[in-house]
Design an enzyme around this catalytic site. Structure first.
Site, PDB file in Angstrom:
ATOM      1  N   ASP A 159      -2.670  -1.383   9.850  1.00 14.83           N
ATOM      2  CA  ASP A 159      -2.740  -1.458   8.373  1.00 14.83           C
ATOM      3  C   ASP A 159      -3.354  -2.766   7.886  1.00 14.83           C
ATOM      4  O   ASP A 159      -3.640  -2.911   6.697  1.00 14.83           O
ATOM      5  CB  ASP A 159      -1.316  -1.377   7.780  1.00 14.83           C
ATOM      6  N   LYS A 218       0.847  -1.206   0.000  1.00 16.86           N
ATOM      7  CA  LYS A 218       0.000   0.000   0.000  1.00 16.86           C
ATOM      8  C   LYS A 218       0.874   1.244   0.000  1.00 16.86           C
ATOM      9  O   LYS A 218       2.014   1.210   0.466  1.00 16.86           O
ATOM     10  CB  LYS A 218      -0.947   0.041   1.212  1.00 16.86           C
ATOM     11  N   ALA A 274      10.019  -3.340   6.306  1.00 18.76           N
ATOM     12  CA  ALA A 274      10.100  -2.074   7.064  1.00 18.76           C
ATOM     13  C   ALA A 274      10.218  -0.886   6.106  1.00 18.76           C
ATOM     14  O   ALA A 274      10.906   0.100   6.383  1.00 18.76           O
ATOM     15  CB  ALA A 274      11.296  -2.091   8.024  1.00 18.76           C
ATOM     16  N   GLY A 280       7.512   0.848   4.766  1.00 16.43           N
ATOM     17  CA  GLY A 280       6.388   1.794   4.778  1.00 16.43           C
ATOM     18  C   GLY A 280       5.294   1.400   3.818  1.00 16.43           C
ATOM     19  O   GLY A 280       4.415   2.189   3.492  1.00 16.43           O
ATOM     20  N   MET A 281       5.329   0.131   3.374  1.00 15.98           N
ATOM     21  CA  MET A 281       4.317  -0.345   2.411  1.00 15.98           C
ATOM     22  C   MET A 281       3.469  -1.483   2.978  1.00 15.98           C
ATOM     23  O   MET A 281       2.835  -2.217   2.230  1.00 15.98           O
ATOM     24  CB  MET A 281       5.012  -0.777   1.107  1.00 15.98           C
ATOM     25  N   ALA A 282       3.482  -1.616   4.307  1.00 18.82           N
ATOM     26  CA  ALA A 282       2.627  -2.591   5.012  1.00 18.82           C
ATOM     27  C   ALA A 282       2.936  -4.024   4.598  1.00 18.82           C
ATOM     28  O   ALA A 282       2.034  -4.832   4.378  1.00 18.82           O
ATOM     29  CB  ALA A 282       1.152  -2.262   4.800  1.00 18.82           C
ATOM     30  N   GLY A 283       4.197  -4.357   4.535  1.00 16.09           N
ATOM     31  CA  GLY A 283       4.612  -5.704   4.145  1.00 16.09           C
ATOM     32  C   GLY A 283       4.144  -6.762   5.124  1.00 16.09           C
ATOM     33  O   GLY A 283       3.487  -7.743   4.749  1.00 16.09           O
TER      34      GLY A 283
HETATM   35  C1  LIG Z   1       2.159   4.502   9.007  1.00 14.28           C
HETATM   36  C2  LIG Z   1       1.065   3.607   8.519  1.00 14.28           C
HETATM   37  O1  LIG Z   1       1.593   2.570   7.737  1.00 14.28           O
HETATM   38  C3  LIG Z   1       0.098   4.416   7.651  1.00 14.28           C
HETATM   39  O2  LIG Z   1      -0.828   3.578   7.002  1.00 14.28           O
HETATM   40  C4  LIG Z   1       0.301   2.979   9.683  1.00 14.28           C
HETATM   41  O3  LIG Z   1      -0.236   3.978  10.502  1.00 14.28           O
HETATM   42  C5  LIG Z   1       1.157   2.058  10.522  1.00 14.28           C
HETATM   43  O4  LIG Z   1       0.440   0.858  10.611  1.00 14.28           O
HETATM   44  P1  LIG Z   1       1.082  -0.432  11.344  1.00 14.28           P
HETATM   45  O5  LIG Z   1       2.524  -0.568  10.964  1.00 14.28           O
HETATM   46  O6  LIG Z   1       0.145  -1.569  11.131  1.00 14.28           O
HETATM   47  O7  LIG Z   1       1.070   0.055  12.845  1.00 14.28           O
HETATM   48  P2  LIG Z   1       0.794  -0.843  14.155  1.00 14.28           P
HETATM   49  O8  LIG Z   1       1.552  -2.117  14.032  1.00 14.28           O
HETATM   50  O9  LIG Z   1      -0.674  -0.859  14.409  1.00 14.28           O
HETATM   51  O10 LIG Z   1       1.465   0.112  15.250  1.00 14.28           O
HETATM   52  C6  LIG Z   1       2.872   0.187  15.329  1.00 14.28           C
HETATM   53  C7  LIG Z   1       3.235   1.464  16.096  1.00 14.28           C
HETATM   54  O11 LIG Z   1       3.081   2.592  15.215  1.00 14.28           O
HETATM   55  C8  LIG Z   1       2.532   3.707  15.920  1.00 14.28           C
HETATM   56  N1  LIG Z   1       1.229   4.069  15.344  1.00 14.28           N
HETATM   57  C9  LIG Z   1       0.610   3.243  14.448  1.00 14.28           C
HETATM   58  C10 LIG Z   1      -0.601   3.630  13.899  1.00 14.28           C
HETATM   59  C11 LIG Z   1      -1.175   4.855  14.305  1.00 14.28           C
HETATM   60  N2  LIG Z   1      -2.371   5.265  13.827  1.00 14.28           N
HETATM   61  N3  LIG Z   1      -0.537   5.652  15.207  1.00 14.28           N
HETATM   62  C12 LIG Z   1       0.659   5.286  15.725  1.00 14.28           C
HETATM   63  O12 LIG Z   1       1.244   6.025  16.539  1.00 14.28           O
HETATM   64  C13 LIG Z   1       2.416   3.273  17.373  1.00 14.28           C
HETATM   65  O13 LIG Z   1       3.627   3.592  18.050  1.00 14.28           O
HETATM   66  C14 LIG Z   1       2.302   1.757  17.256  1.00 14.28           C
HETATM   67  O14 LIG Z   1       2.737   1.089  18.429  1.00 14.28           O
HETATM   68  N1  LIG Z   2       5.618 -10.993   7.611  1.00 14.00           N
HETATM   69  C1  LIG Z   2       6.491  -9.998   7.860  1.00 14.00           C
HETATM   70  N2  LIG Z   2       7.081  -9.340   6.841  1.00 14.00           N
HETATM   71  C2  LIG Z   2       7.935  -8.308   7.098  1.00 14.00           C
HETATM   72  N3  LIG Z   2       8.278  -7.873   8.336  1.00 14.00           N
HETATM   73  C3  LIG Z   2       7.694  -8.514   9.366  1.00 14.00           C
HETATM   74  C4  LIG Z   2       6.786  -9.587   9.188  1.00 14.00           C
HETATM   75  N4  LIG Z   2       6.374 -10.009  10.409  1.00 14.00           N
HETATM   76  C5  LIG Z   2       6.994  -9.227  11.301  1.00 14.00           C
HETATM   77  N5  LIG Z   2       7.800  -8.335  10.710  1.00 14.00           N
HETATM   78  C6  LIG Z   2       8.602  -7.335  11.416  1.00 14.00           C
HETATM   79  O1  LIG Z   2       7.903  -6.084  11.236  1.00 14.00           O
HETATM   80  C7  LIG Z   2       8.834  -5.040  10.988  1.00 14.00           C
HETATM   81  C8  LIG Z   2       8.153  -4.046  10.078  1.00 14.00           C
HETATM   82  O2  LIG Z   2       8.015  -4.698   8.836  1.00 14.00           O
HETATM   83  P1  LIG Z   2       6.940  -4.234   7.743  1.00 14.00           P
HETATM   84  O3  LIG Z   2       7.492  -4.674   6.420  1.00 14.00           O
HETATM   85  O4  LIG Z   2       5.587  -4.643   8.145  1.00 14.00           O
HETATM   86  O5  LIG Z   2       7.061  -2.644   7.872  1.00 14.00           O
HETATM   87  P2  LIG Z   2       6.236  -1.579   7.070  1.00 14.00           P
HETATM   88  O6  LIG Z   2       5.997  -2.061   5.693  1.00 14.00           O
HETATM   89  O7  LIG Z   2       6.929  -0.290   7.274  1.00 14.00           O
HETATM   90  O8  LIG Z   2       4.870  -1.595   7.845  1.00 14.00           O
HETATM   91  P3  LIG Z   2       3.855  -0.378   7.877  1.00 14.00           P
HETATM   92  O9  LIG Z   2       3.935   0.276   6.537  1.00 14.00           O
HETATM   93  O10 LIG Z   2       2.570  -1.078   8.156  1.00 14.00           O
HETATM   94  O11 LIG Z   2       4.340   0.499   8.975  1.00 14.00           O
HETATM   95  C9  LIG Z   2      10.045  -5.716  10.333  1.00 14.00           C
HETATM   96  O12 LIG Z   2      11.229  -5.045  10.688  1.00 14.00           O
HETATM   97  C10 LIG Z   2      10.010  -7.149  10.856  1.00 14.00           C
HETATM   98  O13 LIG Z   2      10.923  -7.302  11.923  1.00 14.00           O
END
Ligand SMILES: C[C@](O)(CO)[C@H](O)COP(=O)(O)OP(=O)(O)OC[C@H]1O[C@@H](n2ccc(N)nc2=O)[C@H](O)[C@@H]1O
Ligand SMILES: Nc1ncnc2c1ncn2[C@@H]1O[C@H](COP(=O)(O)OP(=O)(O)OP(=O)(O)O)[C@@H](O)[C@H]1O
Length: 311
Positions: free
Chosen positions: A143, A16, A103, A105-108
């Site tokens: 997400d 995303k 990690a 920022g694309m909700a992997g």
């Molecule tokens: C940045 C985005 O990717 C935008 O869509 C999301 O808000 C993050 O979604 P996500 O990674 O699924 O986040 P979660 O796993 O629910 O929360 C991880 C941490 O991100 C922060 N967090 C997340 C979502 C939100 N609305 N406010 C926050 O402050 C909080 O510190 C939380 O403990």
């Molecule tokens: N299935 C998975 N794929 C990737 N990372 C995972 C998974 N399960 C747990 N993690 C942990 O979650 C952390 C964040 O990974 P993810 O790829 O979800 O970040 P993101 O894409 O930035 O998430 P968001 O955009 O939702 O904030 C990683 O550093 C990893 O340690």
């Protein structure tokens, strides 16, 4: 006696970008109130689930070495949640094939969790409804409900409360994948720090952007892309400024940090432009690698027919 080889259920789940990400104040529960417009993109992970003696997770592909294969993985948590719900043991092997930057920022991780909910619902024939799956998704992460939903949607609350948005056409993106990642909580904390220090401008509501989506015109949409987390991501990873400039110099209509970053997403005029921008960006020395993607695409979907396995 023929031994029946259990057939896996294979699910694809999209990445995303947040076309609009307005971050409100920190809530008492540690989350921020969001007003965001998500779009699901064709850059995806696939997750396969197959019956096994015990719960295990394997990861292949993009940055597999930094992804946990124990209860730290969101798919492990999804499997345990559904097993508890259905009063059974989580006797399943989960294989993740990653295409979404970790990690990034694309909700992997969220995509994989959503895929696991969909896959186990079929494999274990739980018949859980959309609403029930949404409830589990919201518990797994903010997400995850959108990773289930796909398409284009407005997210409020933590981002887990969704309303579908009409998005008339396909938009073409180039993604600049960075070296390393950014921790989402760290980026939110950095935004709070920046806001305590000064008063960086805050995004308004997504109304103009949503109108632009109904026109389906990328040039109309481009100037309306916005992300309140961008200033925090740039503060933590200043090199991203160069990446953003290079993408626009290469011909993109606009570029933003994707969610909490560090991936930078560039909106292009159409498919050919995206290919040209990706080629130029790949050679500009401003990112680890590039991907071309389009959106909106559906949410987590089964891509093989589990029923075949039951004949
Ligand atoms: C940045 C985005 O990717 C935008 O869509 C999301 O808000 C993050 O979604 P996500 O990674 O699924 O986040 P979660 O796993 O629910 O929360 C991880 C941490 O991100 C922060 N967090 C997340 C979502 C939100 N609305 N406010 C926050 O402050 C909080 O510190 C939380 O403990
Ligand atoms: N299935 C998975 N794929 C990737 N990372 C995972 C998974 N399960 C747990 N993690 C942990 O979650 C952390 C964040 O990974 P993810 O790829 O979800 O970040 P993101 O894409 O930035 O998430 P968001 O955009 O939702 O904030 C990683 O550093 C990893 O340690």
């Amino acid at each position: 006696m023929l031994s029946v080889v259990p057939r896996p259920v294979v699910v694809r789940a999209p990445s995303k970008v947040n076309l609009h990400l307005a971050v409100g104040d920190l809530r008492d529960d540690g989350y921020h109130e969001l007003n965001t417009v998500f779009q699901a993109l064709s850059l995806s992970d696939t997750v396969s689930v197959v019956p096994a003696e015990t719960l295990s997770v394997t990861v292949r592909g993009e940055d597999a070495r930094v992804v946990p294969t124990d209860s730290g993985n969101l798919v492990w948590q999804a499997a345990e949640m559904l097993a508890a719900e259905s009063g059974r043991r989580p006797d399943v092997e989960i294989a993740i094939d990653k295409g979404i930057p970790v990690a990034g920022g694309m909700a992997g991780g969220s995509a994989d969790a959503a895929a696991t909910l969909v896959g186990l619902n079929a494999l274990w024939q739980l018949d859980l409804s959309r609403e029930e799956l949404d409830g589990f998704a919201a518990k797994l992460g903010s997400d995850v409900p959108f990773s289930l939903h796909g398409g284009t949607a407005v997210g409020t609350g933590r981002g887990e409360r969704l309303l579908p948005v009409l998005s008339r056409s396909t938009f073409h993106w180039v993604l600049a994948l960075a070296k390393g990642g950014l921790s989402t909580p760290t980026v939110f904390r950095e935004l709070d720090r920046l806001r305590a220090d000064g008063n960086p401008p805050r995004l308004g509501g997504p109304e103009d952007l949503m109108h632009a989506l109904t026109t389906g015109d990328a040039a109309t949409l481009a100037p309306l892309l916005g992300n309140d987390l961008q200033s925090a991501a740039l503060s933590l990873n200043p090199g991203l400024r160069r990446t953003l400039r290079a993408g626009v110099a290469a011909g993109a209509l606009a570029g933003i940090v994707s969610g909490s970053g560090p991936t930078c997403a560039f909106l292009c005029a159409e498919a050919d432009a995206a290919v040209r921008v990706s080629a130029e960006l790949a050679g500009a020395g401003v990112c680890r690698t590039v991907r071309v993607a389009s959106g909106p695409v559906p949410g987590a979907r089964i891509i093989n027919d589990a029923a075949e396995g039951s004949h």
